[in-house]
Each structure stands twice: as structure tokens, then as C-alpha cells.
Design a protein around this motif. Structure first.
Motif, short mmCIF file in Angstrom:
data_model
loop_
_atom_site.label_atom_id
_atom_site.label_comp_id
_atom_site.label_asym_id
_atom_site.label_seq_id
_atom_site.Cartn_x
_atom_site.Cartn_y
_atom_site.Cartn_z
N GLU A 137 -0.19 43.90 -7.33
CA GLU A 137 0.98 43.18 -7.73
C GLU A 137 1.04 43.12 -9.20
O GLU A 137 2.48 43.10 -9.54
N VAL A 138 0.49 43.80 -9.99
CA VAL A 138 0.62 43.64 -11.68
C VAL A 138 0.53 44.93 -12.04
O VAL A 138 0.99 45.10 -13.50
N LYS A 139 -0.09 46.07 -11.37
CA LYS A 139 -0.17 47.46 -12.09
C LYS A 139 1.06 48.03 -12.81
O LYS A 139 0.87 48.66 -13.57
N ASP A 140 2.04 47.54 -12.43
CA ASP A 140 3.21 48.08 -13.05
C ASP A 140 3.82 47.18 -14.21
O ASP A 140 4.80 47.35 -14.87
N LEU A 142 1.53 45.30 -16.64
CA LEU A 142 0.21 44.97 -17.18
C LEU A 142 0.52 44.41 -18.69
O LEU A 142 -0.17 43.49 -19.23
N ASP A 143 1.48 44.86 -19.27
CA ASP A 143 1.91 44.31 -20.68
C ASP A 143 2.75 43.07 -20.63
O ASP A 143 3.38 42.64 -21.78
N LYS A 144 3.05 42.50 -19.43
CA LYS A 144 3.80 41.52 -19.48
C LYS A 144 2.97 40.34 -19.70
O LYS A 144 1.79 40.29 -19.37
N PRO A 145 3.53 39.08 -20.37
CA PRO A 145 2.78 37.73 -20.23
C PRO A 145 2.12 37.35 -19.27
O PRO A 145 2.72 37.09 -17.95
N GLY A 146 0.91 36.71 -19.22
CA GLY A 146 0.23 36.42 -18.13
C GLY A 146 0.70 35.15 -17.50
O GLY A 146 0.71 34.62 -16.58
N GLY A 152 -0.62 31.03 -8.06
CA GLY A 152 -1.67 32.01 -7.41
C GLY A 152 -2.23 32.97 -8.10
O GLY A 152 -3.29 33.32 -8.24
N GLN A 153 -1.22 33.82 -8.55
CA GLN A 153 -1.25 35.02 -9.45
C GLN A 153 -2.23 34.75 -10.69
O GLN A 153 -3.18 35.26 -11.10
N GLN A 154 -1.67 33.64 -11.17
CA GLN A 154 -2.28 33.29 -12.71
C GLN A 154 -3.95 32.72 -12.37
O GLN A 154 -4.81 33.24 -13.06
N GLN A 155 -4.27 32.23 -11.18
CA GLN A 155 -5.36 31.80 -10.77
C GLN A 155 -6.20 33.13 -10.60
O GLN A 155 -7.46 33.20 -10.73
N ARG A 156 -5.85 34.24 -10.00
CA ARG A 156 -6.41 35.46 -9.44
C ARG A 156 -6.92 36.04 -11.01
O ARG A 156 -7.75 37.04 -11.24
N LEU A 157 -5.76 35.90 -11.95
CA LEU A 157 -6.01 36.62 -13.32
C LEU A 157 -7.18 36.10 -13.88
O LEU A 157 -8.00 36.69 -14.46
#
Ligand code: ADP
Ligand code: ADP
Length: 238
Positions: A137-140, A142-146, A152-157
Motif C-alpha cells: 500500500e505504501v511502497k510508492d 515512502l517519502d509522504k508523511p505518516g 488502519g494504515q497508521q496503526q500498521r505503520l
């Protein structure tokens, strides 16, 4: 992944005894759910497993907590180092919001290894995000803000950030209670996978969740107002 052995632990806020006389043995590569009414001390007790309880003014314990036989509260043990070996995930996803996804994953790991090379860091970011089922979901970006990710993505981060330091133990304090059902399902799946590598303790209000994700259930209770919480049962999850 390591065992956790708690021996006759009392947990205090100054003079107030919040949790009394807990003894519990938790096996490596297992998920233990802490269940019980609000105020019985589940979160307080969880925070004694990585010495976070002492960060709170007046917070102290009596008793022993052994991780693979080593007492977390033994003489000379540095609580800051303990916290780096025992990862924690909170109810509210708490990535550093303005920091990139990549830097969020590395935030803890860089404290352990200040001179990590760029290629080692890249490898660790990929491995940790894959381990948290977030990579695709995030590999493209990675330099965008968390902070730009969904809850749900923030929790997995946050889980990726926790596992990037190669902890022995993962503590989770109601990790799904701020999430929607689909994100909750994703985290529950992830917990079942992470069990292969970590000893996991999860606080939950949700009995169904405990039976979905845990091997063992620890029931806490309070005898009455102003009384300390106690561990009353510790069984295989049915
Ligand atoms: P649970 O997680 O089971 O809901 P908690 O661990 O939050 O329970 O709380 C256990 C007891 O400790 C409660 O009586 C609560 O009021 C008390 N407590 C929690 N946090 C603090 C604090 N920072 N200072 C003093 N007492 C606290
Ligand atoms: P904001 O701009 O909203 O404050 P930041 O991402 O700058 O968000 O930081 C959020 C919090 O995280 C701040 O309290 C900051 O001090 C802390 N912080 C920032 N970078 C790090 C880091 N590398 N390691 C630990 N804490 C950090």
C-alpha cells in the motif's frame, strides 16, 4: 521471541495499589489477551512489561518481571533499553504525523544503530513494512508523511515501527478500538502472523476479538471501588 514470567507483582500509583499480586507465565510465540472490566488495571499492568509504568509520576512496582529469565527490574537494568526490546502499540495510532512513512519506520531503529547505511535502512524499511502487511500500500509513497495514511494504515505503520527494532515482545493496548471493522480485521490477521516471531500481549475489551486472536486469555477483575485489580483466571482461549 521470549517468555515472560511475572512473579507476585504489585503495581502502584504513589500509595494507590492499582494491581495486586499478579503471577503469570507467558510462552514465547503466543498471543495472550488481557480481558476485564474498565479500571481493573489491564493497561497499567501491560505498561509494567516494558517499564513504561515508571514514566508516570508515582508509578512503581514490587515483584519481578522476567523476560527469558532476566529481571526487567533487576539492579542496573536501563529502562530505556528495556523499552527498545519490548515494543508497544497503543489504542490511538501515533505515527509522527509530519515525518515520512520511511522515517517513521526507522524512528526507533535509528536510536539503536545511529550509523545505519542507506541500503541497510532501505532493507529494514521494506522488511518491516512487509512484516506489518503495509508494504504494497505504501511502497510508492515512502517519502509522504505518516499522518496522511488512513487510521488502519497508521496503526500498521506503528506496528512496522515497533518491529523494526527487532523486539522480543510486542505489547498492544486495545490496538483496534479506534479502528473500523475492516481495519480491525486486518490487524487481527496481522497479529496471527506476527505470533510466529514475537511474544504478544494484547489488551482488549472485546471477548470475540480475544477468542479470534489469542492462545491464552487472562481475566482481570476488581473486588470493588477503590480495590486493586487482580488476575483471576488464566486459561487457554476457548
Ligand atoms: P484498565 O486498563 O483495566 O481500564 P487502568 O490500568 O487504566 O485499567 O487503571 C487501573 C486503575 O489505576 C484504575 O483505578 C485507575 O483509575 C488507576 N489509574 C490509571 N492511571 C492512573 C494514573 N495516571 N494515576 C493514578 N491512578 C491511575
Ligand atoms: P509535529 O510537527 O506534529 O510536532 P513531528 O513529526 O515533528 O510532528 O513530531 C511529533 C513528536 O515526535 C514530537 O514530540 C517530536 O519531538 C517527536 N519526534 C520527532 N522526531 C522524532 C524521532 N526521530 N525520535 C523520537 N521522537 C521524535
Amino acid at each position: 521471541s521470549k517468555s515472560i514470567e511475572v512473579q507476585d507483582l504489585n503495581v502502584y500509583y504513589s500509595d494507590f495499589l492499582a494491581v495486586e499480586g499478579v503471577s503469570i507465565d507467558i510462552e514465547p510465540r503466543s498471543v495472550t489477551a488481557f480481558i476485564g472490566p474498565s479500571g481493573c488495571g489491564k493497561s497499567t499492568f501491560l505498561r509494567t512489561l516494558n517499564r513504561m509504568h515508571e514514566v508516570i509520576p508515582g508509578g512503581h512496582v514490587k515483584g519481578r518481571v522476567l523476560i527469558d529469565g532476566d529481571d526487567l527490574y533487576g539492579p542496573g537494568v536501563d529502562p530505556v533499553l528495556v523499552r527498545r526490546h519490548v515494543g508497544m502499540v497503543f489504542q490511538r495510532p501515533n505515527p509522527f504525523p509530519t515525518m515520512s512513512i520511511r522515517e517513521n519506520v526507522l524512528a526507533g531503529a535509528k536510536l539503536n544503530d545511529k550509523r545505519m547505511s542507506k541500503s541497510d535502512a532501505d532493507g529494514l524499511v521494506e522488511k518491516s513494512l512487509k512484516g506489518a502487511n503495509l508494504w504494497n500500500e505504501v511502497k510508492d509513497r515512502l517519502d509522504k508523511p505518516g499522518g496522511g495514511l488512513s487510521g488502519g494504515q497508521q496503526q500498521r505503520l506503528c506496528i512496522a515501527r515497533a518491529i523494526a527494532v527487532s523486539p522480543d515482545v510486542l505489547l498492544m493496548d486495545e490496538p483496534c478500538s479506534a479502528l473500523d471493522p475492516i481495519s480491525t480485521f486486518a490487524i487481527e490477521e496481522l497479529i496471527s502472523e506476527l505470533k510466529n516471531d514475537y511474544t504478544i500481549v494484547i489488551v482488549t475489551h472485546n471477548m470475540q476479538q480475544a477468542s479470534r486472536v489469542s492462545d491464552k486469555t487472562a481475566f482481570f477483575n476488581i473486588a470493588g471501588t477503590g480495590k486493586p485489580g487482580r488476575l483471576i483466571e488464566y486459561n487457554d482461549t476457548s
